[in-house]
Design a protein around this motif. Sequence first.
Motif, PDB file in Angstrom:
ATOM      1  N   HIS A 181       8.740  11.728  -7.262  1.00  0.00           N
ATOM      2  CA  HIS A 181       7.904  10.524  -7.215  1.00  0.00           C
ATOM      3  C   HIS A 181       6.719  10.663  -6.281  1.00  0.00           C
ATOM      4  O   HIS A 181       5.771   9.873  -6.353  1.00  0.00           O
ATOM      5  CB  HIS A 181       8.745   9.292  -6.832  1.00  0.00           C
ATOM      6  CG  HIS A 181       8.939   9.111  -5.358  1.00  0.00           C
ATOM      7  ND1 HIS A 181      10.083   9.507  -4.695  1.00  0.00           N
ATOM      8  CD2 HIS A 181       8.127   8.565  -4.413  1.00  0.00           C
ATOM      9  CE1 HIS A 181       9.970   9.207  -3.409  1.00  0.00           C
ATOM     10  NE2 HIS A 181       8.794   8.653  -3.208  1.00  0.00           N
ATOM     11  N   LEU A 182       6.718  11.675  -5.398  1.00  0.00           N
ATOM     12  CA  LEU A 182       5.561  11.877  -4.531  1.00  0.00           C
ATOM     13  C   LEU A 182       4.301  12.163  -5.340  1.00  0.00           C
ATOM     14  O   LEU A 182       3.192  11.888  -4.888  1.00  0.00           O
ATOM     15  CB  LEU A 182       5.825  13.033  -3.559  1.00  0.00           C
ATOM     16  CG  LEU A 182       6.839  12.761  -2.437  1.00  0.00           C
ATOM     17  CD1 LEU A 182       7.018  14.007  -1.592  1.00  0.00           C
ATOM     18  CD2 LEU A 182       6.414  11.593  -1.580  1.00  0.00           C
TER      19      LEU A 182
ATOM     20  N   ASP B 117       3.326  10.575  -7.798  1.00  0.00           N
ATOM     21  CA  ASP B 117       2.703   9.296  -8.123  1.00  0.00           C
ATOM     22  C   ASP B 117       1.891   8.747  -6.960  1.00  0.00           C
ATOM     23  O   ASP B 117       1.054   7.864  -7.143  1.00  0.00           O
ATOM     24  CB  ASP B 117       3.777   8.275  -8.533  1.00  0.00           C
ATOM     25  CG  ASP B 117       4.501   8.690  -9.804  1.00  0.00           C
ATOM     26  OD1 ASP B 117       3.882   9.396 -10.628  1.00  0.00           O
ATOM     27  OD2 ASP B 117       5.676   8.309  -9.969  1.00  0.00           O
ATOM     28  N   ASN B 118       2.152   9.242  -5.748  1.00  0.00           N
ATOM     29  CA  ASN B 118       1.381   8.780  -4.583  1.00  0.00           C
ATOM     30  C   ASN B 118      -0.023   9.373  -4.544  1.00  0.00           C
ATOM     31  O   ASN B 118      -0.911   8.835  -3.882  1.00  0.00           O
ATOM     32  CB  ASN B 118       2.091   9.182  -3.284  1.00  0.00           C
ATOM     33  CG  ASN B 118       3.382   8.437  -3.055  1.00  0.00           C
ATOM     34  OD1 ASN B 118       3.648   7.432  -3.711  1.00  0.00           O
ATOM     35  ND2 ASN B 118       4.198   8.926  -2.143  1.00  0.00           N
ATOM     36  N   ILE B 119      -0.220  10.488  -5.211  1.00  0.00           N
ATOM     37  CA  ILE B 119      -1.454  11.260  -5.061  1.00  0.00           C
ATOM     38  C   ILE B 119      -2.556  10.717  -5.969  1.00  0.00           C
ATOM     39  O   ILE B 119      -2.394  10.647  -7.185  1.00  0.00           O
ATOM     40  CB  ILE B 119      -1.209  12.740  -5.383  1.00  0.00           C
ATOM     41  CG1 ILE B 119      -0.119  13.306  -4.462  1.00  0.00           C
ATOM     42  CG2 ILE B 119      -2.491  13.554  -5.230  1.00  0.00           C
ATOM     43  CD1 ILE B 119       0.327  14.698  -4.834  1.00  0.00           C
TER      44      ILE B 119
ATOM     45  N   THR C  15      -0.931   6.019   9.628  1.00  0.00           N
ATOM     46  CA  THR C  15       0.372   6.321   9.030  1.00  0.00           C
ATOM     47  C   THR C  15       0.889   7.700   9.430  1.00  0.00           C
ATOM     48  O   THR C  15       2.093   7.875   9.647  1.00  0.00           O
ATOM     49  CB  THR C  15       0.295   6.223   7.500  1.00  0.00           C
ATOM     50  OG1 THR C  15      -0.721   7.116   7.000  1.00  0.00           O
ATOM     51  CG2 THR C  15      -0.031   4.818   7.061  1.00  0.00           C
TER      52      THR C  15
ATOM     53  N   GLU D  42       5.601  11.085   2.660  1.00  0.00           N
ATOM     54  CA  GLU D  42       5.166   9.824   2.062  1.00  0.00           C
ATOM     55  C   GLU D  42       3.794   9.423   2.581  1.00  0.00           C
ATOM     56  O   GLU D  42       2.897   9.059   1.819  1.00  0.00           O
ATOM     57  CB  GLU D  42       6.188   8.718   2.372  1.00  0.00           C
ATOM     58  CG  GLU D  42       7.518   8.867   1.670  1.00  0.00           C
ATOM     59  CD  GLU D  42       7.451   8.497   0.203  1.00  0.00           C
ATOM     60  OE1 GLU D  42       6.398   7.976  -0.229  1.00  0.00           O
ATOM     61  OE2 GLU D  42       8.431   8.741  -0.514  1.00  0.00           O
TER      62      GLU D  42
ATOM     63  N   THR E 254       0.853  11.888   1.328  1.00  0.00           N
ATOM     64  CA  THR E 254       0.462  11.778  -0.081  1.00  0.00           C
ATOM     65  C   THR E 254      -0.168  10.434  -0.402  1.00  0.00           C
ATOM     66  O   THR E 254      -0.994  10.338  -1.309  1.00  0.00           O
ATOM     67  CB  THR E 254       1.677  12.015  -1.004  1.00  0.00           C
ATOM     68  OG1 THR E 254       2.747  11.156  -0.601  1.00  0.00           O
ATOM     69  CG2 THR E 254       2.138  13.460  -0.922  1.00  0.00           C
ATOM     70  N   LYS E 255       0.210   9.395   0.320  1.00  0.00           N
ATOM     71  CA  LYS E 255      -0.390   8.076   0.079  1.00  0.00           C
ATOM     72  C   LYS E 255      -1.768   7.952   0.726  1.00  0.00           C
ATOM     73  O   LYS E 255      -2.608   7.170   0.266  1.00  0.00           O
ATOM     74  CB  LYS E 255       0.520   6.977   0.614  1.00  0.00           C
ATOM     75  CG  LYS E 255       1.769   6.746  -0.224  1.00  0.00           C
ATOM     76  CD  LYS E 255       2.622   5.639   0.377  1.00  0.00           C
ATOM     77  CE  LYS E 255       3.863   5.385  -0.475  1.00  0.00           C
ATOM     78  NZ  LYS E 255       4.736   4.341   0.117  1.00  0.00           N
TER      79      LYS E 255
END
Length: 580
Positions: free
Chosen positions: A131-132, A134-136, A272, A359, A362-363
């Motif tokens: 799912h990481l 999807d953060n990119i 972050t 997290e 990548t966000k």
Amino acid sequence: MDAQGRGRADDIDPADQWVLNPNTGEYELRLPPSPPQSGVPGPRRPPAPDAGPPARGRSEAPGRRRPETPGRAVPPPRRRRGAPEEPLPGRRGRRPAKKAAQGKKVLLWTGGAMAFVLVAGAGAGYFYIEHLNDNIASVSDDGASTGGFQKDKAINILLIGTDKRTGKGNESYGDSGSVGHADTTILLHVSKDRSNATALSIPRDLIVDVPDCPTTQEDGSQKIIPGTRQVRFNTSLGQDGRTPSCTMRTVTELTGVKPDNFMVADFNAVKTLTSAVGGVEVCLGKDIDDPDSHLKLSKGTHTIEGEQALAFVRTRHAVGFGGDLSRIGLQQQFLSALMRKLKSNDTLTSPSKMLDLAEAGTKALTVDSQLDSIGKLKDLGLELGKLDTKNLTFTTTPVIDNPAEKVKSTVVLNESTAPQVFDMITNDVSFTAVKEQKKKEAAAVAARLKGSKAPASEVRVRILNGGADPGSAQETLSWLQVEEGVTKSENAGNAPAALAKTTLEYAPDQAGQARRLADIMGLSGSAMKPGESVENAQGLPAMTLTLGKDFKGAGASLTAPSKAPEGVQKSTADKVECAE
């Protein structure tokens, strides 16, 4: 679904269940033995004839049975920390694994964490669940890059921090209504052998020419945004709809270095990432109270994270001369501190911190389309992870106050030192004393340049254009004959293939001629290629001089600088420095 979702690891961190497979080099999920089964029996099928004991390590859902795969063994459960290691079936008596393997696994987890903080945030999470991806967020490089980094070449990554007020709690930062200018820009160069790196900061107020910029619009259409001359560098992003590819093109025009990839971060990246690692330690040489950045800290060392970390990197009025150049020094100090924290055992041995870092990284980043997956970031991270931080040098593009301004608010290139800095990056020359690299270069110079030199009048050479500007061969011929007395030279036209570097090929009995021509043209030992001679127009043996893409014109030395010019400020990531 991860291990927690299957109810397989009630008291174990998910990251602790990913194990490096030495045969494939990839991480695999290894689940521990099943917990005791419920006392209430569920429906069962009768055991098949000759069935062996049930396999350990995975429970089947009630009423469901997994099909058996012939010849495929269930991987053994990973032992808990402190438990004695049991050899695999059929492998008893094998030599136990060295403890260093754990350290190597940790380094693989962190990837780019050892090379640069923004890369670290992304590279560190590559082993985590899918799912990481999807953060990119990614955008097109619009043909402005080299097409992406390559493992066997030097790497150039453009890191851009914007002043756009995106993200929770950022309303009071940056320029009001900013479209997201290039507020902080660093060109990260990593040497081909990965022994050293240079992080070159480019001041946002540097006056540059922004070239025409083909960009991909949100609807997929193409648009060319006209360039502008003599404007601030920060307008290369955001202004008139410019994308990061425009900043890429501007950097290439400014430095001569074409980036392989770019990464863009907003204010949230600092907040972050620092929170993910539990804060970073910075040092102040004096008390700071900056009402603009809202930073108030006393002299000495402090651990900062989140909002306070963002205030630190935005501070400029309370340090140095109170301008953007002073803030750049503060940012470089901060990035060095964050890198040291990322490299520390406190971070490397904490799976929860590594997951938080994955997290957050990548966000926080927007990357070019060549880096739009965890797999690609993993590959980059592994390359950058080979770097030792003591050989990562932070420096700033040499500039002077803009002489055209009465009230100084912008800067221009320092033409006496900036070209040398750019040449060092182009020619992969370290800003730090990397022993192995210097030994190799010294050996090449000693072997090829040392010895007697033939008179210029005895030098016979054919000149080919192998990637230099049109007309360079004829220009060089005229200069050698008229200015330097190399009268036995001739223009042989274009080379069969383009070369990145200018080379001089010669036979062993022409070494004296080669040393003379190298001295005249400023060729390094690495540019001299022992080989064979060729016949010139008169049928006599001659050397071959091929002018490559690095050729700068007749009379311009081709020897790359061996050290940074005097007066260029630099620092390395392994040392603690206090802001003044």
